[in-house]
Design a protein around this motif. Structure first.
Motif, PDB file in Angstrom:
ATOM      1  N   ARG A 102      72.045  55.400  81.707  1.00 53.07           N
ATOM      2  CA  ARG A 102      71.056  56.306  82.465  1.00 53.07           C
ATOM      3  C   ARG A 102      71.506  57.655  82.446  1.00 53.07           C
ATOM      4  O   ARG A 102      70.342  58.623  82.677  1.00 53.07           O
ATOM      5  N   THR A 103      72.705  58.003  82.431  1.00 58.66           N
ATOM      6  CA  THR A 103      73.084  59.450  82.473  1.00 58.66           C
ATOM      7  C   THR A 103      72.511  59.843  80.887  1.00 58.66           C
ATOM      8  O   THR A 103      71.772  61.134  81.028  1.00 58.66           O
ATOM      9  N   ILE A 104      72.567  59.239  79.974  1.00 58.07           N
ATOM     10  CA  ILE A 104      72.195  59.614  78.575  1.00 58.07           C
ATOM     11  C   ILE A 104      70.575  59.649  78.656  1.00 58.07           C
ATOM     12  O   ILE A 104      69.987  60.581  78.034  1.00 58.07           O
ATOM     13  N   ARG A 137      68.279  63.191  77.964  1.00 57.55           N
ATOM     14  CA  ARG A 137      67.277  62.949  76.904  1.00 57.55           C
ATOM     15  C   ARG A 137      66.024  63.550  77.420  1.00 57.55           C
ATOM     16  O   ARG A 137      65.336  64.320  76.857  1.00 57.55           O
ATOM     17  N   ARG A 138      65.628  63.198  78.624  1.00 61.11           N
ATOM     18  CA  ARG A 138      64.336  63.592  79.004  1.00 61.11           C
ATOM     19  C   ARG A 138      64.479  65.217  79.314  1.00 61.11           C
ATOM     20  O   ARG A 138      63.468  65.841  79.100  1.00 61.11           O
ATOM     21  N   ILE A 139      65.480  65.724  79.695  1.00 60.42           N
ATOM     22  CA  ILE A 139      65.803  66.871  80.062  1.00 60.42           C
ATOM     23  C   ILE A 139      65.603  67.803  78.720  1.00 60.42           C
ATOM     24  O   ILE A 139      64.947  68.889  78.583  1.00 60.42           O
ATOM     25  N   GLN A 176      63.958  67.036  75.981  1.00 55.26           N
ATOM     26  CA  GLN A 176      62.568  66.828  75.703  1.00 55.26           C
ATOM     27  C   GLN A 176      61.805  67.904  76.226  1.00 55.26           C
ATOM     28  O   GLN A 176      61.080  68.549  75.770  1.00 55.26           O
ATOM     29  N   ASN A 177      61.937  67.946  77.598  1.00 53.82           N
ATOM     30  CA  ASN A 177      61.262  69.052  78.335  1.00 53.82           C
ATOM     31  C   ASN A 177      61.914  70.468  77.935  1.00 53.82           C
ATOM     32  O   ASN A 177      60.867  71.324  77.744  1.00 53.82           O
ATOM     33  N   ARG A 178      62.861  70.639  77.747  1.00 52.83           N
ATOM     34  CA  ARG A 178      63.395  71.699  77.003  1.00 52.83           C
ATOM     35  C   ARG A 178      62.801  72.181  75.614  1.00 52.83           C
ATOM     36  O   ARG A 178      62.556  73.301  75.337  1.00 52.83           O
ATOM     37  N   ARG A 179      62.567  71.172  74.933  1.00 54.04           N
ATOM     38  CA  ARG A 179      62.048  71.162  73.510  1.00 54.04           C
ATOM     39  C   ARG A 179      60.619  71.689  73.754  1.00 54.04           C
ATOM     40  O   ARG A 179      60.084  72.681  73.080  1.00 54.04           O
ATOM     41  N   LEU A 180      59.698  70.935  74.561  1.00 51.08           N
ATOM     42  CA  LEU A 180      58.469  71.271  74.848  1.00 51.08           C
ATOM     43  C   LEU A 180      58.110  72.753  75.221  1.00 51.08           C
ATOM     44  O   LEU A 180      57.292  73.275  74.953  1.00 51.08           O
ATOM     45  N   THR A 215      67.887  79.320  74.476  1.00 48.29           N
ATOM     46  CA  THR A 215      69.409  79.152  74.960  1.00 48.29           C
ATOM     47  C   THR A 215      69.410  77.846  75.853  1.00 48.29           C
ATOM     48  O   THR A 215      70.367  77.227  75.491  1.00 48.29           O
ATOM     49  N   GLU A 216      68.375  77.721  76.621  1.00 53.02           N
ATOM     50  CA  GLU A 216      68.391  76.472  77.600  1.00 53.02           C
ATOM     51  C   GLU A 216      68.216  75.322  76.873  1.00 53.02           C
ATOM     52  O   GLU A 216      69.188  74.312  77.103  1.00 53.02           O
ATOM     53  N   PHE A 217      67.463  75.510  75.435  1.00 57.01           N
ATOM     54  CA  PHE A 217      67.350  74.128  74.849  1.00 57.01           C
ATOM     55  C   PHE A 217      68.634  73.736  74.017  1.00 57.01           C
ATOM     56  O   PHE A 217      69.132  72.650  73.791  1.00 57.01           O
ATOM     57  N   ASP A 218      69.250  75.083  73.544  1.00 56.78           N
ATOM     58  CA  ASP A 218      70.496  74.735  72.705  1.00 56.78           C
ATOM     59  C   ASP A 218      71.761  74.231  73.451  1.00 56.78           C
ATOM     60  O   ASP A 218      72.458  73.392  72.964  1.00 56.78           O
ATOM     61  N   ARG A 219      71.760  74.861  75.012  1.00 50.53           N
ATOM     62  CA  ARG A 219      72.603  74.220  75.838  1.00 50.53           C
ATOM     63  C   ARG A 219      72.394  72.645  76.134  1.00 50.53           C
ATOM     64  O   ARG A 219      73.489  71.895  76.136  1.00 50.53           O
ATOM     65  N   GLN A 220      71.052  72.403  76.337  1.00 46.26           N
ATOM     66  CA  GLN A 220      71.018  70.792  76.584  1.00 46.26           C
ATOM     67  C   GLN A 220      71.245  69.954  75.465  1.00 46.26           C
ATOM     68  O   GLN A 220      71.676  68.813  75.507  1.00 46.26           O
ATOM     69  N   ALA A 221      70.696  70.657  74.123  1.00 44.89           N
ATOM     70  CA  ALA A 221      71.020  69.791  73.217  1.00 44.89           C
ATOM     71  C   ALA A 221      72.507  69.522  72.922  1.00 44.89           C
ATOM     72  O   ALA A 221      73.007  68.266  72.343  1.00 44.89           O
ATOM     73  N   GLU A 222      73.264  70.319  73.324  1.00 49.44           N
ATOM     74  CA  GLU A 222      74.672  70.001  73.079  1.00 49.44           C
ATOM     75  C   GLU A 222      75.241  69.269  74.107  1.00 49.44           C
ATOM     76  O   GLU A 222      76.168  68.549  73.748  1.00 49.44           O
TER      77      GLU A 222
END
Length: 386
Positions: A153-155, A159-161, A163-167, A205-212
């Motif tokens: 559930r955490t993963i 992942r949804r976050i 996906q939103n950052r990428r969009l 920056t937000e996308f890179d942080r979330q990707a990590e």
């Protein structure tokens, strides 16, 4: 109140922007930021782990509890954080029925005694099954559920976050591209370009942080595999112990029945005047109907390993065996049987033969006749007729 309205309007705008970006990507009208190959492999591995964990979990639940209604009941109790009521296993229920039947038939009769022995073994098998189910649920099913309801559930949330950052990132890239195209035509658009570049830097920056963050969670799947491997070993160990217990219980039961089998069959098939079997009037119908008188003229000689039993050999010689004056029975053959040697009679399913017993014979065998042919036949292949 105004703040809430503005926040709702902002959220609606973000949602609309993401929806537009997603739709344009699907239609091939917008560029999409691709993740690196290692990240995509981590995503695929995580999905595979989740899917197979669900399947293994569900099928193990079916193995431990074949009754779908009982599984639903246990699921509801678990969701309500209530203790699942103790349920009688099928083996324990069978043991109860056998014990009650023995009391009705008479615990001192051969059938009653055997029912009690078999019932006690079924009770022990049921108790062993209960222990196995508890152990498997605790050491195998619970860790699988914890992964699906916790880590996964955490993963999924991260992942949804991501996906939103990428969009958001791709939407900013699209706005910057449009601003630069407009800037080329009119200098008045320079402010829009600067604004779009600033938004792009923040979004990147937000996308890179979330990707990590998501990458670290996905790499933790390896630890999940190690944990599930340990649980799998514990499941196999508990299953091995369960079947070993069942095997030992059945061996003990077989020995108990084997020790009394000779008495039962000697009283059933051999008409010994000194037999301690109950009178015909008090015997169960199944036992009384199988009574066959024996030939009292042939002496019994015990068999010694390595020493031929000449009396037994002469008894089983087709030329010398004589049927008793009375007490022969008709029997229907249940299965085909191939004679092992010349002392045995080959059988064909559904044929009718004449059978009788001789003193000193193994209680599992009778003498069978078909026309001029004679030989030993196994009792278990026959249905004795009255």
């Amino acid at each position: 109140m105004d703040f809430n309205v503005k926040k709702l309007a902002s959220d609606a705008g973000v949602f609309f922007s993401r929806a537009m970006q997603f739709t344009e990507e699907k239609l091939g009208q917008a560029e999409k930021t691709e993740l690196d190959a290692h990240f995509e492999n981590l995503l695929a591995r995580a999905d595979c782990t989740k899917n197979w964990t669900e399947k293994i979990l569900r099928q193990t639940e079916v193995l431990l509890q074949p009754n779908p209604s009982a599984r639903v009941e246990e699921f509801l109790y678990e969701k309500l954080d209530r203790k699942v009521p103790s349920r009688v296993t099928n083996g324990e229920l069978l043991a109860q029925y056998m014990t009650e039947a023995a009391n009705d038939f008479g615990p001192g009769t051969p059938y009653g005694k055997t029912l009690i022995k078999v019932g006690e073994t079924q009770r022990r098998l049921g108790a062993a099954e209960r222990d196995f189910i508890h152990s498997a649920s605790l050491n195998f099913l619970t860790p699988l559920r914890n992964f699906l309801e916790g880590d996964w559930r955490t993963i999924s949330k991260e992942r949804r976050i991501l996906q939103n950052r990428r969009l958001d990132l791709d939407a900013c890239k699209a706005r910057l591209k449009k601003a630069k195209a407009a800037e080329a035509k009119a200098a008045l658009w320079s402010d829009e370009v600067e604004k779009a570049e600033h938004e792009l830097r923040l979004t990147q920056t937000e996308f890179d942080r979330q990707a990590e963050v998501t990458r670290l969670l996905l790499e933790g799947i390896s630890s999940t595999h190690v944990n599930h491997l340990r649980c799998l070993h514990e499941f196999v160990e508990s299953q091995t112990n369960y079947y070993a217990q069942c095997y030992q219980y059945m061996l003990d039961l077989q020995k108990q029945l084997g020790s009394s089998k000779g008495e039962i069959f000697s009283g059933t098939f051999v008409g010994n005047t000194e037999s301690t079997s109950p009178p015909a009037a008090t015997s169960p119908p199944a036992v009384a109907a199988a009574t066959l008188p024996a030939v009292p003229t042939i002496p019994v000689v015990p068999t010694i390993v390595g020493v031929p039993n000449t009396v037994a050999e002469s008894v089983l010689n087709p030329n010398e065996v004589k049927p008793p004056a009375s007490g022969t029975r008709k029997a229907r053959v249940l299965y085909d049987y191939e004679a092992a040697d010349s002392t045995e009679l080959a059988l064909l399913a559904d044929e009718m033969i004449t059978v009788y017993s001789l003193p000193g014979m193994d209680p599992d065998w009778l003498i069978g006749e078909r026309g001029n042919q004679k030989g030993k036949v196994p009792v278990t292949y026959l249905e004795l007729l009255s």
